[in-house]
Every structure is written in structure tokens, then in C-alpha cells.
Scaffold this active site. Structure first.
Site, PDB file in Angstrom:
ATOM      1  N   HIS A   2      52.975  21.459  23.460  1.00 32.15           N
ATOM      2  CA  HIS A   2      52.766  22.823  23.951  1.00 32.15           C
ATOM      3  C   HIS A   2      53.063  23.014  25.425  1.00 32.15           C
ATOM      4  O   HIS A   2      52.950  24.126  25.925  1.00 32.15           O
ATOM      5  CB  HIS A   2      51.326  23.263  23.712  1.00 32.15           C
ATOM      6  CG  HIS A   2      51.068  23.677  22.300  1.00 32.15           C
ATOM      7  ND1 HIS A   2      51.289  24.952  21.846  1.00 32.15           N
ATOM      8  CD2 HIS A   2      50.644  22.969  21.238  1.00 32.15           C
ATOM      9  CE1 HIS A   2      50.983  25.013  20.553  1.00 32.15           C
ATOM     10  NE2 HIS A   2      50.599  23.826  20.168  1.00 32.15           N
ATOM     11  N   LYS A   9      46.637  37.378  30.492  1.00 31.01           N
ATOM     12  CA  LYS A   9      46.826  35.986  30.073  1.00 31.01           C
ATOM     13  C   LYS A   9      45.914  35.139  30.951  1.00 31.01           C
ATOM     14  O   LYS A   9      45.338  35.665  31.919  1.00 31.01           O
ATOM     15  CB  LYS A   9      48.281  35.542  30.245  1.00 31.01           C
ATOM     16  CG  LYS A   9      48.879  35.944  31.595  1.00 31.01           C
ATOM     17  CD  LYS A   9      50.366  35.635  31.718  1.00 31.01           C
ATOM     18  CE  LYS A   9      51.280  36.571  30.998  1.00 31.01           C
ATOM     19  NZ  LYS A   9      52.005  35.944  29.878  1.00 31.01           N
ATOM     20  N   ARG A  10      45.766  33.852  30.649  1.00 26.38           N
ATOM     21  CA  ARG A  10      44.971  33.015  31.534  1.00 26.38           C
ATOM     22  C   ARG A  10      45.540  33.082  32.961  1.00 26.38           C
ATOM     23  O   ARG A  10      46.754  33.234  33.148  1.00 26.38           O
ATOM     24  CB  ARG A  10      44.967  31.563  31.031  1.00 26.38           C
ATOM     25  CG  ARG A  10      44.067  31.363  29.826  1.00 26.38           C
ATOM     26  CD  ARG A  10      42.623  31.710  30.122  1.00 26.38           C
ATOM     27  NE  ARG A  10      41.991  30.728  30.954  1.00 26.38           N
ATOM     28  CZ  ARG A  10      41.174  29.778  30.527  1.00 26.38           C
ATOM     29  NH1 ARG A  10      40.872  29.683  29.244  1.00 26.38           N
ATOM     30  NH2 ARG A  10      40.629  28.920  31.364  1.00 26.38           N
ATOM     31  N   THR A  64      53.007  33.834  23.704  1.00 29.09           N
ATOM     32  CA  THR A  64      52.909  34.632  22.484  1.00 29.09           C
ATOM     33  C   THR A  64      52.497  36.047  22.855  1.00 29.09           C
ATOM     34  O   THR A  64      52.778  36.985  22.111  1.00 29.09           O
ATOM     35  CB  THR A  64      51.888  34.048  21.488  1.00 29.09           C
ATOM     36  OG1 THR A  64      50.667  33.784  22.188  1.00 29.09           O
ATOM     37  CG2 THR A  64      52.419  32.778  20.851  1.00 29.09           C
ATOM     38  N   LYS A  88      53.601  39.925  21.295  1.00 28.24           N
ATOM     39  CA  LYS A  88      52.695  41.021  20.914  1.00 28.24           C
ATOM     40  C   LYS A  88      53.125  42.327  21.599  1.00 28.24           C
ATOM     41  O   LYS A  88      53.159  43.393  20.974  1.00 28.24           O
ATOM     42  CB  LYS A  88      51.251  40.696  21.313  1.00 28.24           C
ATOM     43  CG  LYS A  88      50.670  39.435  20.686  1.00 28.24           C
ATOM     44  CD  LYS A  88      49.346  39.060  21.365  1.00 28.24           C
ATOM     45  CE  LYS A  88      48.930  37.647  21.054  1.00 28.24           C
ATOM     46  NZ  LYS A  88      47.905  37.135  21.989  1.00 28.24           N
TER      47      LYS A  88
HETATM   48  C1  LIG Z   1      47.944  36.142  22.891  1.00 33.11           C
HETATM   49  C2  LIG Z   1      46.795  35.753  23.726  1.00 33.11           C
HETATM   50  C3  LIG Z   1      46.938  34.799  24.726  1.00 33.11           C
HETATM   51  C4  LIG Z   1      48.273  34.152  25.058  1.00 33.11           C
HETATM   52  O1  LIG Z   1      48.935  34.973  25.990  1.00 33.11           O
HETATM   53  P1  LIG Z   1      50.183  34.442  26.845  1.00 33.11           P
HETATM   54  O2  LIG Z   1      50.643  35.643  27.562  1.00 33.11           O
HETATM   55  O3  LIG Z   1      51.191  33.954  25.850  1.00 33.11           O
HETATM   56  O4  LIG Z   1      49.682  33.372  27.738  1.00 33.11           O
HETATM   57  C5  LIG Z   1      45.850  34.471  25.489  1.00 33.11           C
HETATM   58  N1  LIG Z   1      44.650  35.037  25.282  1.00 33.11           N
HETATM   59  C6  LIG Z   1      44.471  35.981  24.334  1.00 33.11           C
HETATM   60  C7  LIG Z   1      43.126  36.588  24.169  1.00 33.11           C
HETATM   61  C8  LIG Z   1      45.525  36.371  23.519  1.00 33.11           C
HETATM   62  O5  LIG Z   1      45.333  37.285  22.570  1.00 33.11           O
END
Ligand SMILES: *Cc1c(COP(=O)(O)O)cnc(C)c1O
Length: 810
Positions: A366, A547-548, A655, A659
Site C-alpha cells: 500500500h 483525508k488524513r 480512493t 469518490k
Molecule cells: C475514502 C476515505 C479515506 C481515503 O481518502 P484518500 O483521499 O484516498 O486518502 C480516508 N478516510 C475516509 C473517512 C474515507 O472515506
């Protein structure tokens, strides 16, 4: 009395959506009264939610039993997805949508005088994960159920999921999360499915064989949650392990008044499933974490072997019936543990055990970040898992002898460390990356020598997300428009979204698309005004980065550009500015000081900018606290612009980017992770591309002065850094960000300075494009229309064909 003999079909075989509303209503009332013991006049929102959840769960049990019976009867191969994280979110609404009861449930709850939306939002998120990796596991579970891929998910039933985030004076404060403080209606406790998990102790040699005499043991006890796929055609099991003590409560000690000591074994055992480690993409090398990883893995493998043998199969046929996927290196102990079980418990010789194990295992990598690659000191590893230390050395020895051209610096045990990436690679028959770019970099940079020794082992499976949760459920207005436009059935055939392309030229369709987005924006604006006191204008560009918080994801680049944006408005107040709401969301690992400083800066900049009367109508910053799956479901459907601005070469896939695309938000982004494939699908006209490529990033870093040169070449960036350094955003402590500004000038490993001007310019193009309504709506609609590739159904089909060799049952 045998109610449902196995040879008779399970009773509820009628299409679920046809179940009469009265039956559902009766079941809800029955559960309210008999399961919860509440009389109707006294029922609270919680009681109604529980009663509804049980009534919905009842309707999943049918498909679940049918799926399990068929898998057994047809002797089907099963997938076992081992993951330390499952970031599930709420379950009720997802289950209701998947079994087609959406309309019925709404009607019935209205009849009963209950607000369905309020019940849905009463459910706590199951936050058993940090971010993308855990959310991927949850999407995979849903897609496996949708495709009829027989599967078990295996994880840990953490008592406390990911911490809750609050802001105090702009600074992140963590509080414990306690989703299990209420009853969890979706799970079935399985006290009969329990395994002893050994730790520590010694390895003794008797009768020419090795025997592990553990120093400690705990019990792993199963809790099963059914995961139902689209239209309830199939359901699999998510089996989470809780830890229990092997030694009974010490009644003698208790009777002597030594209460704390009496409870000690229990407390010690339970720490194993107490908390999720809150680190995303880093590890700490803590003994408890290693124990958690082994706890999950050993329990899962013992369960898999028990099931396999109880079907009457031989151990030699394990790979024909069992595929095991390791989600990152966290369960990489699966290699040596399966060998141990086969040798020590079943008398198999090493060579055969090794071959069978390798044929079962797959490993998903990952991340390329060096700090994320787990390595355990041989001292810790050998102490916690002495038998596995021997087996790991034997595997390493076998590998070195079998591939004599292996360079001396390659191997599992090096410099007194056990490297879990190498272990997982060597023990897996397939290794996969999570986007095309990432898989190439895994080959070229992460495991170049192992790739040379084992050509063809590394494959790519680009991530995906489930369109049921991330479009159908979270974005009703758009989902409705899609069904109206391309017909029903796109939810599990996402390529059909392509049918929207024929309509983007139609002004009526564009207006409807616009109206759907606007409805979501109005709803979000309302929520934001109560959540973080930001007055949002639904006509503004909703520009979202959630995101984080991580240096490589570059929230810093975003907030620096926000300052430049603010200054530009001041400098040119009469230009035709497009109002913008910049939304941030995300948590920092509690020990990640730099990430926490970035959060503080975003909040400080937000306070100053939001209070500026001269720009208030043109620029606002919102940072609602505690980003989680439920918040993502609110924000993403309302987004106009998706921020995917990581330093190229650092984001394995992402991911979140997928979305947003599905929900009709064009991306502003770098050529990183799956952005590359998103760009390819949507076309350059519908994507705001900027920044250095992965190759250019590596080159640029060779110049030790790259940051200073970039800053000196950029007036806007100089101005921004000057304002921050002067304390414009931290008047109570003007030197608060001196360290941060200094690091940008002199270190800037993630090339914020080098990419700043390109990002600033791309943001200008966004303003320009947004002002042209027709152009923007076409772009947005084409993003949805061309997002079909990013369904996790496509990803799971790839794993089934290329890695698991599993046939779908439907
Ligand atoms: C989809 C999702 C992530 C991943 O987001 P990235 O932008 O790909 O880092 C992290 N946290 C939550 C709550 C998500 O739904």
C-alpha cells in the site's frame, strides 16, 4: 424442533423488496417490545434505531445462510481477507439500500412517527481503521458480496476505534472513541468459535521436533457481522476477534480482598483488542502492535484450517479451497504462522508446508514511504514469537539457497531486524500494487531485486470504491438523475454511467445535474453553519480536501495557496472573483507533530480570513472536526472540486479521488497514484493537472537548494511565507510558525515550494472554468460519466482472476 433443515431452501426466497411493509412494521414493533423490552410510548430514538436495525438484520440472515450453504454444498473456494483495519462507517442505511428496502423503510418509519434520517444519523460510525487502507477493506467486503465471491473478512474487534478529534484554540485534541458503549446490533457473538493464541516462552526440541512452549496465552473469540451485497443476492461474513483471558477470574484472590489482582489476567488479555493504533502510514515498533498482528493472523488461520478440515479436505488441497489476502504487511506473519501450524500441529515437513502456504497467500503493498515498511527488531520478534523467529530464518535460508544470485543486501532478516515487506513478498505467490503508477514503482524502487528474481509476481490491481455507498446511498439527487437518464442497474454495472455522455450536450440534463449538486450544497451549507459556524454560500465553489493529514498529501500547499488567494482578492478587489469555500477535513496521528502544526495553521488562517469583512463574501475556510466516513458521505456529494495534490510518487493510489469523481467533482491534482488513471479516463480537458511528475520530483531533490530557488522565483509564495512568519495569522504568538516557515525554506522534502506556482495557476484556471457554467457542468458530468472504472467491483474481479483464482457464485 428442526426449523430449517439444511436440505430445504431458506424460507425468505421472495425478492426482498417485495416484502410487505406491514411485515416490516410488525417486526420493528416486535423487536422494540420483545428484544429491547420497551413499551412504545417510552421508546427513545436509540430504541427505534435498534428495533429497526434488528428488523433489517433479520432480512439479511436469509441471503447470508443461503450463501453459506451454497459455498459448502458446491465446495467453492473462499477468499480470506486479512486486515488490521476495516473502516466501515454506519451500517443501517447501507444494508437498507442494498436489500432494496429504502422506500419501504422510509414509509414504515414515517407511519410510526419516526424521522428515518435522524435514526440513520444516530448510529455511531464503526471506525475500525485509520483511512484509505481500512476503507478499501470495507469497500472490498461489499463488492465481494455483490459479486458473489465467497469470502471471509478477518479483523480485530477494537473496543475503541479511531480517536475522536476536537479543536481547542485551533489545535487537535484527541478523545477516545467508544462505539461499543451502546449495543452493536449488527454482530453475532460466536463464543464457540474461539482459539488459543500463544505468545513468548521457549522452543523445546523433543523427539527430533520443535515444540513451542508459550509463556502467555489469550483466547480469540469471534464476532460475526453479515455483509450483504447489492440487491441481497449474496452475503459474506466479517469475522472480528475479541481477546479474552485463558485463565479464569481468580476467585481466591477476590475473596481475600485483592480485587485488582483478581481482575488482572482479564485486563491484560483485553488490551489486545482494546485500541486501534492511530498511525496512518507509519509504525512504531511497539510490542503490543506485533501481538495484535499475530492475534488476528493466528486466529484467522486456525479458523481457516478448522473449516477446511471439517469439510473433509486434505491439507494438501488447501490452495484449491483457500485464498488468503494480506492487506499490507500487517498480517505478514501469516506466512510463518501457517507453516508453523502445518508443521507443528499437523506434522508436515517444512518444504511441503512452505509450498502450500505460498500457494495460498497474496500480498497487497500500500505504500512506498520508507517509514511505513514494518520492521521488527529481532529481539522483540524473537521474544514475542520465538518459534516464528526460527521459521523466518529458515524461510530466508531457503530463499537464499534457491536463488543464489540474490544480492547479500536482500533478505528478510538484516541488521538485526525482520523486514515484513520482504517476508510478505517471498511468502506470497502474487504481490500487487494499488494503481498503475504505484505498481511500477513497487517493481522499480521498492523490490527491484526480488522483482528480478521473481518476474511476473508483481501485478497491479488499481483500487476502487463501492458505488452503492459512495454514489447510490450518499447522493440521492444525483443517483436519481442517473437512473432517470441511463435506466436502472448502473449500481453494479458502473460502466453504464458512460451512457450519461450522450446527455451532457443537453441543456436540460445539465440543469438537472446542476440542481442535484446544488441540493447537496445547500444541505452541506446548513450543516456547516451549525457544525463550525461558517456561513457558506451555495453559489461558491466548494473546494474540498479531506483525508488524513500528512506532509506528503500537502494540505500545507492548499492552505498556503489559500493565503495567496486572499491576498490577491485584497490586491484586486474589483476583479471578477468567483466566491469559494475551502473545506478541509482530516485527523493527524497523535504523535505526528508536523501534521498537528499544519492543522493549527489551517485553523489560524481560517479564523483570520473568515473574519475579514473585505473578503468574507468571496473566501471562507471551513474545517469541521472529526472527519470520518459519515462526514465524507456529506461532503463529497456537495463538492465542486476535488483536491488530490500529493507530491508525485508518494500517494499509492488514493480512493477519495475516485469518490469525488463519481460524484461529479473535477480533480485539481498531480500525476500521482490513481490520479493518473482518472486523468486518462476523464481526459485532460476535464482535470486540472499541475506539478512535477514522480521522476521530476526525484531529480529536483538532487538540488539541495531547490526550495530556496523556487521561493525566490515566486513573489506570491514569498508574500505568503512573509505573512505567516510575521504572525498575521497568530497575533497571540507571532513566532508560532517560524519553524514551519524555516522548514519550507531549507528542507521542503515534499516540494511544496517547487509546485506552488503551478498550483496557484491551476487554481486560477478553476475560477475561470467555473465562471463558465456550461463548460463547468459538462466537466462535472463527464467526471461522473467516466468514473465506471473505479468501482471496487472491477478491482475485485481483477483479484479473483489474477490472484485468487476464485469463481463468482452469481
Ligand atoms: C475514502 C476515505 C479515506 C481515503 O481518502 P484518500 O483521499 O484516498 O486518502 C480516508 N478516510 C475516509 C473517512 C474515507 O472515506
Amino acid at each position: 424442533m428442526e426449523l430449517y433443515p439444511v436440505n430445504r431452501p431458506f424460507p425468505t426466497s421472495a425478492p426482498l423488496a417485495d416484502l410487505p411493509a406491514e411485515a416490516l412494521r410488525d417486526d420493528i414493533l416486535r423487536h422494540l417490545i420483545y428484544t429491547l423490552g420497551k413499551d412504545v410510548p417510552h421508546a427513545t430514538r436509540y430504541d427505534w434505531r435498534m428495533a429497526l436495525s434488528y428488523a433489517v438484520r433479520d432480512r439479511i440472515v436469509g441471503p447470508w445462510f443461503r450463501s453459506t450453504r451454497r459455498t459448502w454444498a458446491e465446495g467453492r473456494k473462499r477468499v480470506h481477507y486479512l486486515s488490521m483495519e476495516f473502516l466501515i462507517g454506519r451500517i443501517l442505511e447501507d444494508a437498507v439500500v442494498n436489500i432494496g428496502l429504502d422506500e419501504t423503510v422510509r414509509g414504515v418509519m414515517a407511519d410510526l412517527g419516526q424521522d428515518y434520517r435522524a435514526l440513520v444519523e444516530d448510529e455511531p460510525d464503526a471506525a475500525l481503521g485509520n483511512g484509505g487502507l481500512g476503507r478499501l477493506a470495507a469497500c472490498f467486503m461489499e463488492s465481494m458480496a455483490t459479486l458473489g465471491c465467497p469470502a471471509y473478512g478477518y479483523g480485530i474487534r477494537y473496543e475503541h476505534g479511531l480517536f475522536r478529534q476536537r479543536f481547542e484554540a485551533g489545535f487537535q485534541v484527541e478523545t477516545p472513541e467508544d462505539w461499543l458503549s451502546q449495543a452493536h446490533p449488527w454482530e453475532f457473538a460466536r463464543p464457540e468459535a474461539a482459539y488459543v493464541i500463544p505468545f513468548k516462552g521457549e522452543v523445546e526440541t523433543r523427539d527430533g521436533r520443535d515444540h513451542w512452549v508459550p509463556g502467555e496465552t489469550v483466547i480469540a473469540s469471534a464476532f460475526d457481522t453479515p455483509v450483504v451485497g447489492w440487491q441481497g443476492k449474496w452475503a459474506n461474513t466479517l469475522r472480528l476477534w475479541g481477546a479474552k483471558p485463558t485463565t479464569q477470574f481468580d476467585l481466591d484472590r477476590f475473596n481475600r480482598g485483592d480485587y485488582a489482582a483478581a481482575a488482572e489476567p482479564e485486563a491484560l488479555a483485553r488490551t489486545l483488542s482494546r485500541v486501534l493504533y492511530p498511525d496512518d502510514t507509519t509504525y512504531q515498533g511497539k510490542e503490543l502492535r506485533l501481538k495484535q498482528e499475530f492475534f488476528l493472523t493466528s486466529a484467522a488461520l486456525q479458523d481457516i484450517l478448522r473449516r477446511h478440515l471439517s469439510a473433509g479436505h486434505s491439507l494438501a488441497s488447501l490452495p484449491a479451497h483457500v485464498a488468503i489476502q494480506m492487506n499490507d504487511t500487517h498480517p505478514a506473519i501469516a506466512g510463518p504462522e501457517l507453516i508453523r501450524l502445518l508443521m507443528d500441529d499437523h506434522g508436515m515437513v517444512f518444504a511441503e508446508a512452505l509450498e502450500i502456504t505460498r500457494a495460498c497467500l497474496g500480498y497487497t503493498n500500500h505504500t512506498l514511504l520508507p517509514e511505513a515498511l514494518e520492521r521488527w527488531a529481532t529481539f522483540t520478534f524473537g521474544n514475542v514469537l520465538p518459534r516464528h523467529m526460527q521459521i523466518v530464518e529458515r524461510i530466508d535460508d531457503w530463499h537464499r539457497r534457491t536463488w543464489p544470485s540474490r544480492p547479500h543486501y536482500v533478505g528478510i532478516v538484516k541488521h538485526h531486524e525482520v523486514r515484513m515487506g520482504e517476508l510478505a513478498f517471498i511468502m506470497a505467490h502474487k504481490v500487487n500494487g494499488v494503481s498503475a503508477l504505484h505498481s511500477d514503482l513497487v517493481k522499480a524502487n521498492l523490490f527491484p531485486e526480488l522483482n528480478r528474481l521473481h518476474p511476473g509476481r508483481i501485478v497491479n490491481q488499481t483500487n476502487g470504491v463501492t458505488p452503492r455507498r459512495w454514489l447510490r446511498m450518499c447522493n440521492r439527487p444525483l443517483a436519481g438523475l442517473i437512473t432517470e437518464t441511463v435506466g436502472a442497474g448502473w449500481e453494479d454495472h458502473l460502466d453504464r454511467l458512460r451512457g450519461l455522455e450522450d446527455h451532457v450536450g443537453d441543456a436540460g440534463f445539465r440543469a438537472a445535474f446542476d440542481a442535484a449538486k446544488r441540493q447537496n450544497k445547500v444541505a452541506l451549507a446548513e450543516w456547516l453553519s451549525s457544525e463550525c459556524e461558517v456561513k457558506a454560500d451555495p453559489d461558491a465553489i466548494f473546494d474540498v480536501q479531506v483525508k488524513r493529514i500528512h506532509e506528503y498529501k500537502r494540505q500545507l500547499l492548499n492552505i498556503l495557496q489559500a493565503v495567496a488567494h486572499w491576498k490577491s482578492i485584497h490586491d484586486n478587489p474589483n476583479a471578477a472573483w468567483v466566491p469559494r469555500l475551502r473545506i478541509f477535513g482530516g485527523k493527524a496521528a497523535p504523535g505526528y507533530a508536523v501534521a498537528k502544526e499544519i492543522i493549527h495553521l489551517i485553523n489560524d488562517v481560517g479564523s483570520v480570513i473568515n473574519a475579514d469583512p473585505a473578503t468574507r463574501d468571496l473566501l471562507q475556510i471551513a474545517y469541521p472536526a472529526n472527519y470520518n466516513v459519515s462526514m465524507a458521505e456529506r461532503l463529497i456529494p456537495a463538492a465542486d472540486l476535488s483536491e488530490q495534490i500529493s507530491t508525485a510518487g508518494k500517494e499509492a493510489s488514493g480512493t477519495g479521488n475516485m469518490k469525488f469523481m463519481m460524484n461529479g467533482a473535477p480533480t485539481i491534482g498531480t500525476l500521482d497514484g490513481a490520479n493518473v488513471e482518472i486523468l486518462q479516463e476523464v481526459g485532460a480537458d476535464n482535470f486540472f493537472l499541475f506539478g512535477l511528475t514522480a521522476g521530476e520530483v526525484v531529480k529536483r531533490r538532487e538540488d539541495p537548494d531547490h526550495a530556496r530557488k523556487a521561493i525566490e522565483a515566486s513573489q506570491p509564495l514569498q508574500d505568503v511565507l512573509q505573512m505567516i512568519a510575521e504572525g498575521r495569522f497568530s497575533p497571540d504568538q507571532p513566532d508560532r510558525y517560524h519553524g514551519l516557515v524555516h522548514r519550507i525554506w531549507h528542507h521542503d522534502y515534499f516540494l511544496v515550494a517547487a509546485d506552488f506556482d503551478a498550483y496557484h495557476a491551476a487554481q486560477g484556471q478553476v475560477d475561470h472554468a467555473y465562471a463558465d457554467r456550461d463548460r463547468w457542468l459538462k466537466m462535472a458530468a463527464l467526471n461522473t460519466a467516466r468514473s465506471g472504472l473505479f468501482s471496487s467491483d472491477r478491482t475485485i474481479r481483477g483479484y479473483m482472476d489474477e490472484i485468487w483464482s476464485v469463481e463468482p457464485a452469481i
